[in-house]
Design a protein around this motif. Structure first.
Motif, short mmCIF file in Angstrom:
data_model
loop_
_atom_site.label_atom_id
_atom_site.label_comp_id
_atom_site.label_asym_id
_atom_site.label_seq_id
_atom_site.Cartn_x
_atom_site.Cartn_y
_atom_site.Cartn_z
N GLU A 166 0.83 -1.21 0.00
CA GLU A 166 0.00 0.00 0.00
C GLU A 166 0.87 1.26 0.00
OE1 GLU A 166 -2.45 -0.38 3.41
OE2 GLU A 166 -4.00 -1.55 2.39
N LYS A 167 1.88 1.29 0.85
CA LYS A 167 2.73 2.48 0.95
C LYS A 167 3.48 2.73 -0.35
CE LYS A 167 5.08 3.29 4.65
NZ LYS A 167 5.99 3.11 5.81
N ARG A 190 1.07 4.14 -2.98
CA ARG A 190 0.79 5.56 -2.75
C ARG A 190 1.97 6.42 -3.18
NH1 ARG A 190 -1.23 3.86 2.60
NH2 ARG A 190 -3.49 3.59 2.47
N LYS A 238 1.93 6.63 -6.75
CA LYS A 238 0.63 7.13 -7.23
C LYS A 238 -0.05 6.12 -8.14
CE LYS A 238 2.00 11.97 -6.80
NZ LYS A 238 2.15 13.29 -7.47
N LYS A 269 -3.09 4.13 -8.47
CA LYS A 269 -4.45 4.04 -7.94
C LYS A 269 -5.30 3.15 -8.83
CE LYS A 269 -4.41 8.66 -5.85
NZ LYS A 269 -5.11 9.97 -5.76
#
Length: 316
Positions: free
Chosen positions: A147-148, A151, A154, A156
């Motif tokens: 997840e990190k 993010r 970017k 998504k």
């Protein structure tokens, strides 16, 4: 303050090795005048004095030796407490001495490429499992790592992509397995275990029992064990109204009408707020909750009902 030649000489002697506050304590001179005179004389602090002035810890060979001797035996917090220092200061010194308790492992180009190519079709938890099998590391891959990194890059997913991933999980039974693991961790209730549940929004409790993986009301279940199925329109209750008294002879079978009458008598005797509000809003049930927010009105009506009850008893 007038500076003399002797005072200037004394300041030149003290200034490099002492902070201004230390000089003030030694000489009694004003802190402000010391600062101003040092500028005029172009005086400069030595490294030790600068460190003390900004509150920096002065590490001695003895302190470093203590760290080296106790690094394997004590954790960072214990070392900091023993030296009388902050944890952050101690941790920084450990890094400076090359004593790292955890070695960071950075993402490789292959790992980043795999993530970019597959994050739209594969969920984060499944990606973590794949990474653990392809690129195992000392600190195991987790969903949070994926997840990190997503993010940071970017990356998504669209709503459709998330839905497709969830549907794939459902078809493969991932959610069912997750629930099974969850209850293994939490500790699932055993068959036949009895617990007490509380009615939503109320204070009364009732016993339940786990049978064949389901929670059943204990009273009707026990009645069926003793006397057979409970007929439609009938209810099994506790004769003494105490749900903690699970003795077989405390079970009572009554009809819906008898249960309603029993509950009505209980409400009348207690003159609960709900009962009094029901009388005040007879025929207007939508206003009952509003009236229940008027404690003075409820109390006035309750007193009236109690007075009527006393008069009725006296006239008998």
């Amino acid at each position: 303050m007038i500076w003399t030649a002797d005072m200037d000489a004394r300041l030149r002697e003290l200034y490099p090795a002492n902070t201004n506050r230390e000089i003030t304590a030694i000489t009694g001179w004003s802190y402000y005048y010391i600062c101003e005179r040092a500028k005029v004389l172009d005086l400069h602090k030595g490294p030790d004095a600068r460190s003390r002035a900004c509150g920096k810890t002065q590490w001695t060979p003895e302190m470093d030796m203590f760290i080296r001797q106790n690094y394997e035996r004590l954790d960072n917090r214990q070392i900091a407490d023993a030296l009388g220092l902050k944890l952050s200061v101690t941790r920084t010194r450990l890094y400076e001495l090359g004593m790292k308790r955890m070695q960071l492992e950075y993402w490789t180009e292959d790992q980043v490429k795999f993530l970019v190519e597959n994050y739209r079709q594969i969920g984060d938890l499944e990606l973590a499992e794949i990474f653990e099998s392809k690129w195992p590391k000392a600190k195991r891959w987790t969903k949070k790592h994926i997840e990190k990194k997503r993010r940071y890059l970017k990356l998504k997913r669209t709503t459709a992509e998330r839905d497709a991933i969830r549907e794939g999980h459902r078809q493969r039974g991932v959610y069912a397995e997750a629930n099974r693991r969850m209850w293994q961790t939490r500790g699932a209730a055993k068959e036949g275990e009895i617990r007490y549940w509380r009615k939503r929004g109320g204070i009364s409790v009732f016993p339940v029992i786990k049978v064949d993986g389901r929670w059943l009301h204990w009273a009707p279940w026990r009645w069926e064990q003793l006397r057979g199925p409970v007929q439609k329109g009938m209810n099994v209750i506790f004769a003494d109204r105490n749900p903690y008294n699970r003795a077989d002879d405390n079970l009572l079978l009554i009809s819906n009408a008898e249960l309603a009458k029993r509950n009505s008598v209980k409400s009348i005797i207690g003159l609960s707020d709900n009962y009094v509000a029901g009388i005040l809003t007879s025929g207007r049930p939508d206003q009952r909750e509003i009236v229940k927010q008027m404690p003075d009105l409820i109390e006035l009506k309750r007193n009236q009902l109690l007075l009527q009850r006393e008069l009725k008893e006296q006239l008998k």
